[in-house]
Scaffold this active site. Structure first.
Site, PDB file in Angstrom:
ATOM      1  N   SER A  60      80.449 102.421  99.601  1.00 25.55           N
ATOM      2  CA  SER A  60      81.031 103.198 100.838  1.00 25.55           C
ATOM      3  C   SER A  60      82.707 102.896 100.457  1.00 25.55           C
ATOM      4  CB  SER A  60      80.516 101.587 102.327  1.00 25.55           C
ATOM      5  OG  SER A  60      79.185 101.583 101.723  1.00 25.55           O
TER       6      SER A  60
HETATM    7  N1  SAH Z   1      76.951  98.632 100.338  1.00 23.24           N
HETATM    8  C1  SAH Z   1      76.664  98.678  98.577  1.00 23.24           C
HETATM    9  C2  SAH Z   1      77.005 100.116  99.216  1.00 23.24           C
HETATM   10  C3  SAH Z   1      75.861 100.782  99.376  1.00 23.24           C
HETATM   11  S1  SAH Z   1      74.733 101.902  99.103  1.00 23.24           S
HETATM   12  C4  SAH Z   1      78.368  98.439  98.513  1.00 23.24           C
HETATM   13  O1  SAH Z   1      79.819  97.827  98.734  1.00 23.24           O
HETATM   14  O2  SAH Z   1      78.507  98.770  96.918  1.00 23.24           O
HETATM   15  C5  SAH Z   1      73.509 101.953  99.578  1.00 23.24           C
HETATM   16  C6  SAH Z   1      72.481 101.295  99.236  1.00 23.24           C
HETATM   17  O3  SAH Z   1      71.055 100.327  99.868  1.00 23.24           O
HETATM   18  C7  SAH Z   1      71.994 101.543  97.950  1.00 23.24           C
HETATM   19  O4  SAH Z   1      72.751 100.591  96.421  1.00 23.24           O
HETATM   20  C8  SAH Z   1      70.194 101.761  97.795  1.00 23.24           C
HETATM   21  O5  SAH Z   1      69.916 102.085  96.877  1.00 23.24           O
HETATM   22  C9  SAH Z   1      69.742 100.848  98.549  1.00 23.24           C
HETATM   23  N2  SAH Z   1      69.099 100.952  99.294  1.00 23.24           N
HETATM   24  C10 SAH Z   1      68.401 101.655  99.846  1.00 23.24           C
HETATM   25  N3  SAH Z   1      67.013 101.323  99.966  1.00 23.24           N
HETATM   26  C11 SAH Z   1      67.702  99.873 100.463  1.00 23.24           C
HETATM   27  C12 SAH Z   1      65.738  99.372 100.762  1.00 23.24           C
HETATM   28  N4  SAH Z   1      64.949  99.585 101.454  1.00 23.24           N
HETATM   29  N5  SAH Z   1      65.869  97.962 100.426  1.00 23.24           N
HETATM   30  C13 SAH Z   1      67.333  97.230  99.424  1.00 23.24           C
HETATM   31  N6  SAH Z   1      68.528  98.375  99.449  1.00 23.24           N
HETATM   32  C14 SAH Z   1      68.306  99.161  99.884  1.00 23.24           C
END
Ligand code: SAH
Length: 224
Positions: A60
């Protein structure tokens, strides 16, 4: 001494009134984003933008992490659930507040961070180990739209991917007086950043904190 690019970015977030709490400013300093990015992304690590981390996912933007962390009202000792560990960086900024190294270990909180993409979960585990967070952050490879029942209930829940609506298991796993920060809406356009507060009787209050654009939440309660 010349300021690093990362410190300049933090100063800008403070000047813009996005980063307000001293403990969050401190947390951003202690957990610089470049430590969570591969070598080829380093030139962009201090820019206030999301950066691809593979598997169509992104780390992010710093202002977004600041806004979400301010909304969470984090305190030492809290138990936090993050849905969407990605690189592990956002979790590290939270760990610096709920389990700071200068507080006694017995007072530390913990963050459980669920990641659905196995390869990302594995690399996040390695990155947090390398950066000294493995005793404060636990990465779990699972569908976090179901929450993480094993360690529920949580003082705080943060969802870092866009959900079509608030997943019911997450509401159930939030403690009374708990706060959840989540992005709700059609991921193809934009979503609303929401803060949900559960009162002592389990009643939920919702606030809209602005419009955002995030990658979609997958899994059982994710985008179709
Ligand atoms: N917080 C992260 C960035 C988030 S991007 C950081 O600091 O880098 C969103 C993330 O959510 C992605 O890695 C994606 O694979 C994950 N994601 C999407 N759906 C999900 C789910 N149902 N359960 C767990 N993770 C999920």
């Amino acid at each position: 001494m010349e300021k690093t690019e990362w410190e300049k970015l933090i100063d800008n977030l403070v000047r813009q009134g996005i980063l307000v709490s001293p403990k969050l400013v401190q947390a951003m300093r202690k957990a610089p984003r470049y430590k969570f990015l591969p070598d080829n992304s380093q030139p962009y690590s201090a820019k206030d933008i999301p950066i691809p981390i593979g598997y169509q996912q992104t780390i992010s933007a710093p202002h977004m992490v600041a806004i979400m962390n301010e909304a969470l009202q984090l305190k030492v000792g809290q138990k936090v659930l993050e849905v969407g560990a990605g690189s592990g960086w956002h979790a590290a900024t939270i760990a610096e507040v709920i389990a700071p190294k200068d507080a006694p270990r017995s007072e530390w909180g913990h963050i459980y961070s669920v990641e659905i993409v196995q390869a990302l979960a594995e690399s996040a585990k390695k990155i947090i180990l390398k950066n000294g967070y493995s005793d404060r952050i636990t990465i779990i490879n699972a569908d976090g739209s179901n929450g993480y029942q094993q360690k529920a209930p949580y003082d705080r829940i943060i969802v870092t991917a866009a959900a079509p609506k608030v997943p019911p298991p997450l509401l159930d796993q939030l403690k009374p007086n708990g706060i959840m920060v989540i992005l709700v809406g059609d991921y193809a356009l934009f979503q609303i950043l929401k803060r949900l507060t559960k009162d002592e009787n389990g009643k939920i209050k919702q606030e809209s904190l602005g419009e955002v654009a995030f990658v979609p939440l997958k899994g059982k309660y994710g985008q179709a």
